[in-house]
Design an enzyme around this catalytic site. Structure first.
Site, PDB file in Angstrom:
ATOM      1  N   ARG A  73      85.728  65.014   4.292  1.00 43.12           N
ATOM      2  CA  ARG A  73      85.227  63.776   4.343  1.00 43.12           C
ATOM      3  C   ARG A  73      84.484  63.331   4.863  1.00 43.12           C
ATOM      4  O   ARG A  73      83.284  63.956   4.194  1.00 43.12           O
ATOM      5  CB  ARG A  73      85.279  64.729   6.362  1.00 43.12           C
ATOM      6  CG  ARG A  73      86.018  65.764   7.091  1.00 43.12           C
ATOM      7  CD  ARG A  73      86.132  66.299   8.050  1.00 43.12           C
ATOM      8  NE  ARG A  73      84.443  67.386   8.275  1.00 43.12           N
ATOM      9  CZ  ARG A  73      84.005  67.266   8.151  1.00 43.12           C
ATOM     10  NH1 ARG A  73      82.528  66.120   8.735  1.00 43.12           N
ATOM     11  NH2 ARG A  73      82.607  68.881   8.122  1.00 43.12           N
ATOM     12  N   TYR A 201      92.843  63.558   2.537  1.00 43.02           N
ATOM     13  CA  TYR A 201      92.072  64.439   2.221  1.00 43.02           C
ATOM     14  C   TYR A 201      92.171  64.725   3.423  1.00 43.02           C
ATOM     15  O   TYR A 201      91.401  63.961   4.969  1.00 43.02           O
ATOM     16  CB  TYR A 201      90.858  63.948   2.167  1.00 43.02           C
ATOM     17  CG  TYR A 201      90.457  65.643   1.705  1.00 43.02           C
ATOM     18  CD1 TYR A 201      90.800  66.327   0.633  1.00 43.02           C
ATOM     19  CD2 TYR A 201      89.584  66.112   3.127  1.00 43.02           C
ATOM     20  CE1 TYR A 201      90.765  68.284   0.892  1.00 43.02           C
ATOM     21  CE2 TYR A 201      89.286  67.556   3.079  1.00 43.02           C
ATOM     22  CZ  TYR A 201      89.534  68.676   1.790  1.00 43.02           C
ATOM     23  OH  TYR A 201      89.319  69.851   1.859  1.00 43.02           O
ATOM     24  N   LYS A 210      90.176  66.788  13.734  1.00 43.18           N
ATOM     25  CA  LYS A 210      88.098  66.646  13.517  1.00 43.18           C
ATOM     26  C   LYS A 210      88.847  64.995  14.746  1.00 43.18           C
ATOM     27  O   LYS A 210      87.684  64.560  16.001  1.00 43.18           O
ATOM     28  CB  LYS A 210      88.443  66.216  12.876  1.00 43.18           C
ATOM     29  CG  LYS A 210      87.688  68.042  11.674  1.00 43.18           C
ATOM     30  CD  LYS A 210      86.691  68.849  12.711  1.00 43.18           C
ATOM     31  CE  LYS A 210      87.177  69.844  12.258  1.00 43.18           C
ATOM     32  NZ  LYS A 210      86.696  70.938  11.330  1.00 43.18           N
ATOM     33  N   HIS A 230      84.067  72.542  18.371  1.00 43.21           N
ATOM     34  CA  HIS A 230      84.250  72.800  17.079  1.00 43.21           C
ATOM     35  C   HIS A 230      83.948  74.662  16.994  1.00 43.21           C
ATOM     36  O   HIS A 230      82.746  74.995  16.477  1.00 43.21           O
ATOM     37  CB  HIS A 230      83.238  72.141  15.930  1.00 43.21           C
ATOM     38  CG  HIS A 230      83.061  72.632  14.880  1.00 43.21           C
ATOM     39  ND1 HIS A 230      82.302  72.594  13.463  1.00 43.21           N
ATOM     40  CD2 HIS A 230      84.231  72.731  14.025  1.00 43.21           C
ATOM     41  CE1 HIS A 230      82.759  72.317  12.450  1.00 43.21           C
ATOM     42  NE2 HIS A 230      84.469  72.254  12.608  1.00 43.21           N
ATOM     43  N   SER A 252      80.970  73.223   9.514  1.00 48.44           N
ATOM     44  CA  SER A 252      81.942  73.389   8.536  1.00 48.44           C
ATOM     45  C   SER A 252      81.490  74.081   7.192  1.00 48.44           C
ATOM     46  O   SER A 252      80.153  73.997   6.461  1.00 48.44           O
ATOM     47  CB  SER A 252      82.054  72.071   8.018  1.00 48.44           C
ATOM     48  OG  SER A 252      82.674  70.887   8.603  1.00 48.44           O
ATOM     49  N   CYS A 254      80.521  77.343   6.916  1.00 47.39           N
ATOM     50  CA  CYS A 254      79.368  78.477   7.903  1.00 47.39           C
ATOM     51  C   CYS A 254      80.078  79.812   7.816  1.00 47.39           C
ATOM     52  O   CYS A 254      79.551  80.508   8.540  1.00 47.39           O
ATOM     53  CB  CYS A 254      78.526  78.035   8.597  1.00 47.39           C
ATOM     54  SG  CYS A 254      78.028  76.674   7.415  1.00 47.39           S
ATOM     55  N   THR A 257      86.508  80.604  10.048  1.00 44.48           N
ATOM     56  CA  THR A 257      87.652  80.673   9.540  1.00 44.48           C
ATOM     57  C   THR A 257      87.165  83.184   8.749  1.00 44.48           C
ATOM     58  O   THR A 257      88.106  83.585   9.473  1.00 44.48           O
ATOM     59  CB  THR A 257      88.509  80.421   8.764  1.00 44.48           C
ATOM     60  OG1 THR A 257      87.983  78.984   8.424  1.00 44.48           O
ATOM     61  CG2 THR A 257      89.714  81.380   8.121  1.00 44.48           C
ATOM     62  N   ASN A 258      86.586  83.382   8.165  1.00 45.55           N
ATOM     63  CA  ASN A 258      86.500  83.857   8.059  1.00 45.55           C
ATOM     64  C   ASN A 258      85.644  85.687   9.764  1.00 45.55           C
ATOM     65  O   ASN A 258      86.357  86.399   9.379  1.00 45.55           O
ATOM     66  CB  ASN A 258      84.790  84.702   7.154  1.00 45.55           C
ATOM     67  CG  ASN A 258      85.276  84.804   5.953  1.00 45.55           C
ATOM     68  OD1 ASN A 258      85.603  85.285   5.163  1.00 45.55           O
ATOM     69  ND2 ASN A 258      85.879  83.175   5.409  1.00 45.55           N
ATOM     70  N   ASP A 281      88.551  76.721  14.637  1.00 46.47           N
ATOM     71  CA  ASP A 281      88.518  75.431  14.049  1.00 46.47           C
ATOM     72  C   ASP A 281      87.601  75.196  15.566  1.00 46.47           C
ATOM     73  O   ASP A 281      86.714  74.232  15.563  1.00 46.47           O
ATOM     74  CB  ASP A 281      89.003  74.949  13.029  1.00 46.47           C
ATOM     75  CG  ASP A 281      88.173  74.147  12.518  1.00 46.47           C
ATOM     76  OD1 ASP A 281      86.464  74.098  11.516  1.00 46.47           O
ATOM     77  OD2 ASP A 281      88.328  72.270  12.307  1.00 46.47           O
ATOM     78  N   ASN A 377      85.170  73.236  -2.096  1.00 47.40           N
ATOM     79  CA  ASN A 377      85.690  72.222  -0.335  1.00 47.40           C
ATOM     80  C   ASN A 377      87.537  72.173  -0.318  1.00 47.40           C
ATOM     81  O   ASN A 377      87.676  71.751  -0.004  1.00 47.40           O
ATOM     82  CB  ASN A 377      85.277  71.307  -0.251  1.00 47.40           C
ATOM     83  CG  ASN A 377      86.046  70.529   0.925  1.00 47.40           C
ATOM     84  OD1 ASN A 377      85.493  72.019   1.915  1.00 47.40           O
ATOM     85  ND2 ASN A 377      86.044  69.387   1.472  1.00 47.40           N
ATOM     86  N   SER A 378      88.174  73.489  -1.860  1.00 46.33           N
ATOM     87  CA  SER A 378      89.823  73.368  -1.996  1.00 46.33           C
ATOM     88  C   SER A 378      89.600  74.131  -0.467  1.00 46.33           C
ATOM     89  O   SER A 378      89.706  75.158  -0.607  1.00 46.33           O
ATOM     90  CB  SER A 378      89.482  74.153  -3.235  1.00 46.33           C
ATOM     91  OG  SER A 378      89.521  75.447  -3.629  1.00 46.33           O
ATOM     92  N   ARG A 379      91.096  74.271  -0.237  1.00 42.96           N
ATOM     93  CA  ARG A 379      91.378  74.365   1.299  1.00 42.96           C
ATOM     94  C   ARG A 379      93.277  75.477   0.913  1.00 42.96           C
ATOM     95  O   ARG A 379      93.886  74.255   0.292  1.00 42.96           O
ATOM     96  CB  ARG A 379      91.310  73.595   2.009  1.00 42.96           C
ATOM     97  CG  ARG A 379      89.939  73.526   2.505  1.00 42.96           C
ATOM     98  CD  ARG A 379      89.575  72.816   3.608  1.00 42.96           C
ATOM     99  NE  ARG A 379      88.418  72.914   4.282  1.00 42.96           N
ATOM    100  CZ  ARG A 379      87.351  73.250   4.794  1.00 42.96           C
ATOM    101  NH1 ARG A 379      87.730  73.394   5.293  1.00 42.96           N
ATOM    102  NH2 ARG A 379      86.282  72.414   4.756  1.00 42.96           N
ATOM    103  N   GLY A 504      82.543  91.879   7.098  1.00 42.44           N
ATOM    104  CA  GLY A 504      83.681  92.458   8.284  1.00 42.44           C
ATOM    105  C   GLY A 504      82.447  93.237   9.191  1.00 42.44           C
ATOM    106  O   GLY A 504      82.395  93.422   9.979  1.00 42.44           O
ATOM    107  N   ASN A 506      79.257  91.819   9.862  1.00 41.51           N
ATOM    108  CA  ASN A 506      79.243  91.199  11.076  1.00 41.51           C
ATOM    109  C   ASN A 506      79.911  91.479  12.236  1.00 41.51           C
ATOM    110  O   ASN A 506      79.380  91.233  13.767  1.00 41.51           O
ATOM    111  CB  ASN A 506      79.900  89.371  10.822  1.00 41.51           C
ATOM    112  CG  ASN A 506      79.221  89.173   9.439  1.00 41.51           C
ATOM    113  OD1 ASN A 506      77.702  89.529   9.490  1.00 41.51           O
ATOM    114  ND2 ASN A 506      79.364  87.477   9.471  1.00 41.51           N
TER     115      ASN A 506
END
Ligand code: GTP
Ligand code: SPV
Ligand code: MN
Length: 595
Positions: A73, A201, A210, A230, A252, A254, A257-258, A281, A377-379, A504, A506
């Protein structure tokens, strides 16, 4: 050029007007069918926009590279366009709508000549729910269409719901020349419109994400009395079957997703802990008739970071992306599968990197720096319902009840692993003064610590001073308020290693958070807030000694006083728009730290 006919007059007129400006060779309506999707995939493969991956190993999966100067972004090219500059505050770039339309209009002019304009009717949230928002995106990119088909509910059902006159967000996107000098991401909250040009992108072009679900939605939410955030949404089921839902705002890249698809460590799994993924997200949250806060995830897919994602760190993500997934900016292997740094398995000997150049393992650039195969930043883009832990409650229009809200960031020093706010107002202060190291998800100096309130700095569509006031007001309207916590998985020791194992593990911290919400455990009071007692954390199956734990909670008062100075400077930038309650919290914190 033949223009499609719609019974929705305003939609018809708007498309005609945009087509008049962009001059596409033809216009195609996205109907949401499998058949049309397959056709578009074939066409995009044929014209080189995407590459078909090995369909036996990765069924339904495709590969795409964005322009080398178009890989994250671009906040400096993102504007909120309103009649008055004060509306957007110091946290946004501002342009007068008339000027913005004029400037971008030059770039859109004839931008689709020789191309097709795709019309994507989409819904953020279940189609027809009173909490959902409808948009129609016009784009000249099949890659965007294929992503939107995963990330949103798109197609005929939405068009039918729109009927003859329902409201929708007008979203216009053109790749144009992909010229970064002429790139603009423009939001018009007063017109319910978004214009994005010269990018291909992610967050710049998947306009439901967003742009609509955060920047425009936050603007609407302020007016209508709800929150567009967010945030990830995850449910933790304890061995008794009780599920507590947590929402969490981290900047972003941080860890949202995990955390959203966290897998319990073995010992906790054995005890019966389960995880339910609702979103990774974005969260839209409303106060319901029970006086509590309820959250929905307006998205239908994940657009998740790849580097660092593997069987150990995030097995659910790995499972989610085995089929029907679009991989963007990773390494393409000779066997037409993909690889990225800190993914599964050793690096392949060779491949084609994210720039489209031949790549060899261990290859260095002229400065001796290792050339990565994948962009940091590949996704991946994949449907949520392919996630093994996805929640059946995701489709419920009222969402899930929120027990706690966590704020977090990437801090190598200073910030402890976890602490709880004294109350809602203190929690809003913690969110407002959050800071994190910059990641590859945005352009700018990586690693530099910047303030990012509620992880919304790049996404709040109006003055953040007013946004803080809105948060305080929301708290006053709830009689069952979620508790607020701060977390930091990223604290490092003197040698530069992460102290806490994270991922995990966490879950052990989330469990403590839930026990706090259920009133089952007490805590230690510190100037920052309440921290856990070591013995209250379930460490079953993890060798994490007390001496390491204590390192995670060291409060360096000298460093904190520097931090407070910076916090106050930052809050000061909002001038008279800053609610006095937040300033009072800052002063109270300063006093506690002086003792
Ligand atoms: P956006 O999609 O940009 O909003 O990012 P996100 O907040 O969803 O971040 P994500 O979960 O994709 O994580 C980003 C990076 O942080 C990945 O490389 C992860 O491997 C890493 N990460 C996530 N959780 C942890 C953790 O608990 N500890 C450590 N050390 N790293 C983590
Ligand atoms: C983020 O940067 O917070 C993302 C990726 O989730 S993008 O959709 O590109 O904004
Ligand atoms: Mn994000």
């Amino acid at each position: 050029m033949d223009i499609l006919k719609f019974k929705h007059k305003k939609l018809q007129e708007w498309i005609a007007k945009m087509a008049e400006m962009c001059q596409p060779d033809n216009i195609i309506l996205i109907d949401g069918s499998e058949e049309q999707k397959k056709q578009l995939q074939e066409e995009a493969v044929y014209n080189g926009e995407i590459i078909k991956l090995d369909q036996e190993k990765l069924p339904g999966c495709f590969y795409h590279r964005t322009h080398p100067k178009d890989v994250a972004r671009t906040e400096n090219l993102t504007f909120i366009c309103t009649k008055k500059k004060e509306t957007v505050g110091p946290n946004n770039n501002w342009m007068l709508p008339s000027q913005a339309y004029k400037k971008a209009g030059q770039y859109f002019k004839n931008a689709m000549k020789g191309r097709t304009m795709y019309v994507i009717p989409f819904s953020m949230g279940p189609v027809g729910s009173p909490f959902s928002k409808i948009g129609v995106e016009l784009t000249d990119s099949i890659y965007v269409v294929l992503n939107m088909l995963i990330m949103t509910k798109a197609g005929n059902a939405v068009l039918e719901y729109l009927g003859e006159d329902k409201e929708f967000t007008k979203c216009l996107h053109a790749k144009a020349e992909l010229d970064s000098e002429k790139r603009l991401i423009l939001h018009f909250p007063e017109d319910n419109a978004i214009w994005s040009v010269n990018s291909g992108y992610g967050g710049n072009v998947l306009l439901g994400k967003k742009c609509l679900a955060l920047r425009l939605a936050s603007f609407m939410a302020k007016k209508e009395g709800w929150l567009a955030e967010h945030m990830l949404i995850v449910g933790i089921e304890d061995p008794s079957g009780r599920i507590e839902y947590i929402t969490g705002a981290f900047p972003s890249a941080c860890g949202k997703t995990n955390l959203a698809m966290i897998v319990p460590p073995k010992a906790l799994k054995k005890k019966g802990y389960k995880v339910w993924t609702v979103g990774d997200d974005i969260a839209w949250m409303r106060i319901d008739s029970d006086g509590g806060l309820w959250a929905i995830n307006p998205e239908a897919g994940f657009f998740g970071v790849l580097p660092g994602t593997n069987k150990n760190t995030n097995p659910n993500a790995m499972e989610t992306m085995r089929k029907n997934t679009i991989y963007t900016n990773v390494l393409l292997k000779p066997d037409h599968t993909v690889w990225w740094e800190d993914g599964d398995g050793p690096a392949p000997a060779k491949g084609i990197d994210w720039l489209g150049l031949p790549w060899k393992k261990g290859q260095k650039d002229e400065f001796g720096k290792t050339i990565t195969g994948a962009h940091p930043n590949s996704r991946f883009t994949a449907p949520i319902d392919q996630c093994p832990s996805h929640s059946y409650r995701r489709e419920h229009h009222h969402g899930v009840p929120v027990s706690s809200i966590i704020f977090g960031g990437r801090r190598e020093t200073l910030a402890p692993l976890v602490f709880e706010a004294f109350d809602w107002q203190h929690g809003v202060f913690l969110g407002a003064t959050m800071a994190s190291a910059r990641t590859a998800a945005q352009y700018g100096k990586q690693g530099e610590v910047r303030r990012d309130p509620m992880a919304m700095l790049p996404f709040c569509g109006y003055n953040m001073g007013d946004y803080f006031t809105h948060w305080i007001k929301m708290g006053r309207s709830m009689w069952k308020k979620p508790r607020i916590f701060m977390v930091n998985w990223f604290r490092k020791d003197e040698k530069g290693n992460f102290i806490w194992p994270g991922f995990g593990e966490n879950l052990r911290i989330l469990n403590w958070i839930n026990l706090r919400c259920e009133g089952k455990v007490d805590a230690l009071k510190t100037p920052l807030g309440y921290i856990p007692k070591y013995e209250d954390i379930d460490m079953d199956g993890l060798d994490f000694p007390r001496k390491d734990w204590d390192k995670l909670f060291v409060i360096d008062k000298k460093e904190w006083r520097k931090e407070i100075k910076e916090q106050k400077e930052f809050l000061g930038t909002f001038g008279k728009q800053l609610p006095k309650e937040i300033w009072e919290e800052a002063c109270a914190f300063e006093k506690r730290m002086k003792k």
